[in-house]
Write an enzyme that holds these catalytic residues in place. Structure first.
Site, PDB file in Angstrom:
ATOM      1  N   TYR A 146      40.980  65.235  58.834  1.00  0.00           N
ATOM      2  CA  TYR A 146      41.764  66.269  59.513  1.00  0.00           C
ATOM      3  C   TYR A 146      42.782  65.666  60.476  1.00  0.00           C
ATOM      4  O   TYR A 146      43.883  66.187  60.622  1.00  0.00           O
ATOM      5  CB  TYR A 146      40.841  67.251  60.262  1.00  0.00           C
ATOM      6  N   GLU A 153      11.878  61.762  46.475  1.00  0.00           N
ATOM      7  CA  GLU A 153      13.139  62.471  46.207  1.00  0.00           C
ATOM      8  C   GLU A 153      13.202  63.859  46.836  1.00  0.00           C
ATOM      9  O   GLU A 153      14.149  64.186  47.540  1.00  0.00           O
ATOM     10  CB  GLU A 153      13.373  62.601  44.691  1.00  0.00           C
ATOM     11  N   ASP A 195      11.608  62.899  40.598  1.00  0.00           N
ATOM     12  CA  ASP A 195      11.421  63.738  39.414  1.00  0.00           C
ATOM     13  C   ASP A 195      11.568  62.856  38.173  1.00  0.00           C
ATOM     14  O   ASP A 195      12.074  61.732  38.252  1.00  0.00           O
ATOM     15  CB  ASP A 195      12.498  64.839  39.346  1.00  0.00           C
TER      16      ASP A 195
END
Lengths: 589, 356
Positions: free
Chosen positions: B90, B189, B241
């Site tokens: 910005y 995770e 996973d």
């Protein structure tokens, strides 16, 4: 019986109007409002034109109540003499100028009378007319209707009034109408009329806005002269009646005196070809007339006189269009393309066209077509008009515009303006909304449009190159200096001299279009001399001598020329930015 | 100004002063220039160099933007400030031609500067805004707080159930390890599984440090894992996973990522072990599964080409998953009850890989 006939006749005029509203263009409230404005404005422009007056026309549309509108059109034209006002507006005049061959807008009388009749039929209100001629000290104010039964003006009152203008005419009607915006609106009509009449100033006042369109040209157009008909334009019956009116004269004389482009020498040749050397008019047979007519049709006369036409003119058209479309910030304007006079059936016509490219013109929509006939915009029936048909049949792919459907308008950020000027415009109907696709007109349009197409192709290529050129210039004019000064300020050192870097980065002769001018800068390390050739509808050349490294000059070419031409220079391609290497074939011209 | 940054500015300036087109050179940051470094066991950039010459407007603009970043860093240095990458994006609004088109561009350019100067962005006073991982377990560390004081805390006793949240900067000047009593680090995770292990007190029962990596781990998370492994000499075990994207989480922790290959040495932990869920677990434990999507299959095939997965274990697992056409979540283990993962699955698998 005798009493019934006039009665029946009176009814038939009213019926004629009712049945032919569509033919005259008064078939819906929206169109009636439009036609009323159009008829009044066309009359004003024609009247000013006849007297060489620079027109200043004010159009006011007010919403009186619900669907009732008051239309007032005022001009600075010659006015109409007091004695002629009633007949000029109050009678349906048919073809009063039929025998004069000259370019005019209106049918002289029919249109505005139709508007008056429509107004009085739909609202019951009389029409008001104010007129002042140069021979009168005061103006006159008329309140009148048309007596439909008698096809006669019915003047309610006439009174003198003081009007602080030199001359002028004002007409005010109250009619049932519907005001729309956008296509086919009063506003669009006035805007387009202003384009085709750049010598006129318009003030338009609508219920929700006011628009002033100031003239961009300060000379009035040449008043077209009236001429005799061209032999190719005469029908067999007309030929026979002209001959019968002059039964006692020699054929040679009748031919040379009644037709343009027929000298006594040509007349003799025609008579010879038609085997009429010893013939007398009084004894000519139908067969002989047919032979004569055919000989005349096939004989190569000089083309019809162009002076009876009043084209807008290249300079005026360019000024007008660049003025009218300025708010779209177009990237380029083409050079006007003018061709003619061409002839169809003995009627001369010229075609003028110009294209506007880029800027805020939508890219993904069909090109916008503006059609004009004798300086009158055609807003209705585009599909059946010769101009639209001719544009649709050009193979636009070769000019860089996509045409997804064959024989339909191409897609692209383009406005094409086409004007046909002729002593006789072959309209598809009495409402004069579209030009009939006469083969000669389509052929001539094709020639003109190809000239426009070549310029559009040049513009498209230039646009593609433009971003590359601008990027290079932004590199050397902005980014590199910014790198130098930023690095210097961080290190608290002096800014480096970036000129050697610029010549390394560029190493070319750079052409750049800046505010309508073409500049050329030498970014190589050696002095250069070369020819610059602009090739578009025209070809222009300028020789640059001894351009020193980092020297920048502005070339003489006009904006019209720069916008619409490819730029060539007599240097190898690898040394050029914004121009192509001059092909061998033009080098020695 | 930082000397390394100053050198870079000086090089650009000197080239210009000598009339040369300025340029920046850096190691090519694409997949083709990733090589395995046998000595460190991580993937790093190879020797391909790209040169960005200011003769093209786009390259010149990127050089200008780099100068603006360096000037900005210098300014922050003087004021003792830091800025997030987003804040810098910005702030660049006011940099005229140096303005960034997107935050991706400014992030990428910050990484370029890291590659060129071998400074870390944290050293350049730029930081990400994403939060680091949560940690629970018996380790005592001290962190330098805003007041400039070392604050000591134990990541089991002094924190709530959400654990200790590690800051974006985990370098020794900010965080130091004091003492610990754990046998291994388990990087997890998903939040659901992390909370399950916390509730089941897996950290205490198995003497482990639980780290919630929150999906694809941030730089600070990987850096923390790297330091735990190097400095405390505890093994790292990754638990995710069972799908292609989770395999990439492991690869990023163990071998490093293409984007950050210039700092693989400090981010990657090549000795990390993968505990599951593997493709073979799906059959072995008869886990509930989902069908592989087209994207999943595409990702698995890409992994077969990825040099980081070019070892027999991964080749086997990826091929097996493709054969099954199925994937499974960590929490699918709940099929056998809430305690199954802590009482049976993890002890069994950890024993097999030799962690316990």
């Amino acid at each position: 019986m005798k009493q019934v006939i006039p009665e029946r006749k009176a009814v038939s005029i009213s019926e004629f109007f009712d049945k032919n509203k569509q033919m005259l263009g008064f078939d819906s409230p929206q169109k009636a409002l439009f036609m009323t404005v159009k008829e009044a404005v066309d009359n004003s422009l024609d009247a000013c034109g006849d007297f060489g007056i620079m027109p200043e026309i004010t159009v006011v549309v007010e919403n009186v109540e619900n669907d009732k509108f008051r239309v007032t059109v005022a001009d600075n034209g010659p006015g109409i003499p007091r004695r002629e006002v009633a007949d000029s507006f109050g009678k349906m005049l048919y073809g009063s100028r039929f025998h004069i061959v000259r370019q005019t807008r209106g049918q002289q009388g029919l249109g505005i009378s139709a508007a008056i009749m429509y107004a009085q039929k739909t609202t019951g209100q009389p029409t008001e007319i104010w007129t002042k001629t140069k021979d009168d000290l005061t103006g006159f104010h008329f309140v009148m209707e048309i007596n439909i039964k008698r096809n006669e003006p019915d003047v309610h009152k006439v009174e003198p009034f003081v009007w602080n203008v030199e001359t002028g005419l004002r007409i005010s009607l109250i009619l049932k109408g519907k005001l729309v915006s956008g296509k086919q609106s009063v506003e669009e009509y006035i805007r387009e009329t202003a384009i085709a009449n750049p010598h006129a100033t318009f003030h338009l006042s609508l219920p929700d806005k006011k628009i002033d369109l100031i003239r961009s040209v300060n000379e009035s157009p040449v008043i077209p002269v009236a001429v005799k008909p061209h032999p190719h334009g005469v029908e067999l019956g007309e030929l026979m009646s002209i001959f019968r009116e002059n039964e006692d004269a020699p054929i040679e004389k009748v031919l040379s005196e009644n037709f343009s482009r027929v000298t006594s020498q040509t007349a003799k040749e025609i008579i010879g070809l038609a085997n009429l050397k010893s013939a007398k008019i009084s004894s000519m047979t139908q067969k002989e007339f047919e032979i004569l007519w055919n000989v005349m049709r096939n004989y190569q006369f000089m083309e019809p006189n162009k002076e009876c036409l009043s084209p807008i003119g290249e300079e005026a058209l360019y000024k007008s269009v660049s003025n009218a479309f300025d708010d779209l910030h177009p990237a380029y304007f083409s050079m006007p393309v003018t061709k003619g006079p061409f002839v169809f059936s003995g009627h001369p016509f010229t075609i003028e066209a110009i294209a506007v490219y880029g800027g805020n013109i939508p890219k993904e929509e069909p090109v916008k077509v503006m059609r004009f006939a004798n300086r009158v915009p055609l807003l209705y029936q585009p599909g059946s008009c010769a101009i639209t048909k001719a544009i649709s049949t050009v193979a636009w792919n070769q000019y860089g515009l996509s045409q997804p459907v064959k024989d339909q308008l191409p897609i692209g950020p383009v406005i094409i303006v086409v004007h046909i000027a002729s002593t006789k415009i072959p309209y598809t109907s009495e409402a004069k909304e579209a030009i009939a696709p006469v083969p000669e007109i389509l052929e001539a349009l094709d020639i003109v449009l190809k000239g426009i197409g070549r310029q559009i192709r040049a513009m498209r290529r230039k646009e593609e190159h433009k971003s590359h050129i601008e990027e290079k210039f932004s590199l050397i004019e902005q980014i590199l200096p910014a790198i130098g000064s930023k690095a210097a300020s961080i290190l608290k050192l002096e800014e480096p001299d970036i000129r050697p870097i610029i010549s390394k980065v560029m190493g070319v002769i750079a052409f750049r279009e800046e505010e309508g001018k073409l500049t050329v800068t030498n970014f190589t390390e050696t002095q250069k001399s070369f020819a610059v050739v602009l090739k578009g509808e025209r070809e222009e050349r300028e020789n640059v001598k001894n351009l020193r490294p980092f020297e920048k000059i502005t070339l003489r070419f006009s904006r019209e020329m720069i916008d619409s031409s490819e730029i060539y220079a007599g240097l190898p391609d690898k040394l050029l930015l914004g121009a192509y290497s001059l092909p061998e074939v033009f080098k020695n011209e | 100004m930082n000397e390394k940054l100053k050198d870079l500015v000086k090089k650009i300036y000197d080239e210009m002063a000598a009339g040369q087109v300025p340029k920046v050179e850096l190691k090519s940051r694409n997949k083709e220039n990733i090589v395995f470094d046998n000595l460190s066991g991580v993937w790093k950039y190879g020797n391909n160099i790209v040169s960005r010459y200011a003769s093209k407007a786009s390259s010149a603009k990127s050089i200008l933007k780099m100068l603006y970043i360096m000037d900005f860093i210098d300014e922050m240095d003087a004021g003792g400030k830091t800025s997030t990458l987003r804040e810098m994006y910005y702030i660049s609004e006011g940099w005229n031609l140096g303005k960034f088109e997107s935050q991706d561009e400014s992030d990428l350019m910050t990484e370029d500067l890291e590659v060129i100067t071998s400074l870390l962005r944290e050293e350049m006073r730029l930081r990400p805004e994403e939060s680091g991982a949560s940690v629970i377990g018996n380790i005592t560390l001290k962190e330098m707080n805003r007041k400039g004081e070392w604050k000591r805390l134990n990541c089991r006793d002094d924190v709530g159930d959400a654990g200790y949240t590690i800051p974006y900067n985990v370098e020794p000047e900010k965080i130091q390890f004091e003492s610990h009593d754990v046998d291994f680090v388990l990087a997890i995770e998903t939040g659901g599984m992390f909370d399950r292990l916390v509730e089941n007190r897996f950290d205490e029962k198995m003497r482990s440090l639980l780290v919630h990596v929150k999906g694809q781990p941030s730089r600070s998370t990987k850096r923390l894992i790297n330091r735990l492994n190097k400095e405390l000499n505890v093994p790292i075990v990754v638990f995710t996973d069972g799908d292609p994207w989770s395999f990439r989480i492991f690869a990023s922790i163990a071998y490093g990522a293409i984007k950050t290959a210039h700092i693989s040495d400090i981010l990657a932990t090549p000795s990390s072990e993968f505990v599951g869920i593997t493709a073979t677990d799906i059959t072995r434990y008869d886990l509930p599964t989902d069908k592989l999507s087209d994207k999943d299959v595409e990702a698995l095939n890409a992994e077969l080409e990825d040099p980081r997965f070019n070892i027999p274990f991964w080749k086997g697992e990826i091929t097996e998953m493709l054969r099954l056409g199925r994937k499974a979540e960590q929490q699918a283990l709940a099929k056998y009850g809430l305690d199954f993962v802590t009482d049976k699955y993890l002890p069994e698998k950890l024993r097999e890989i030799g962690t316990i």
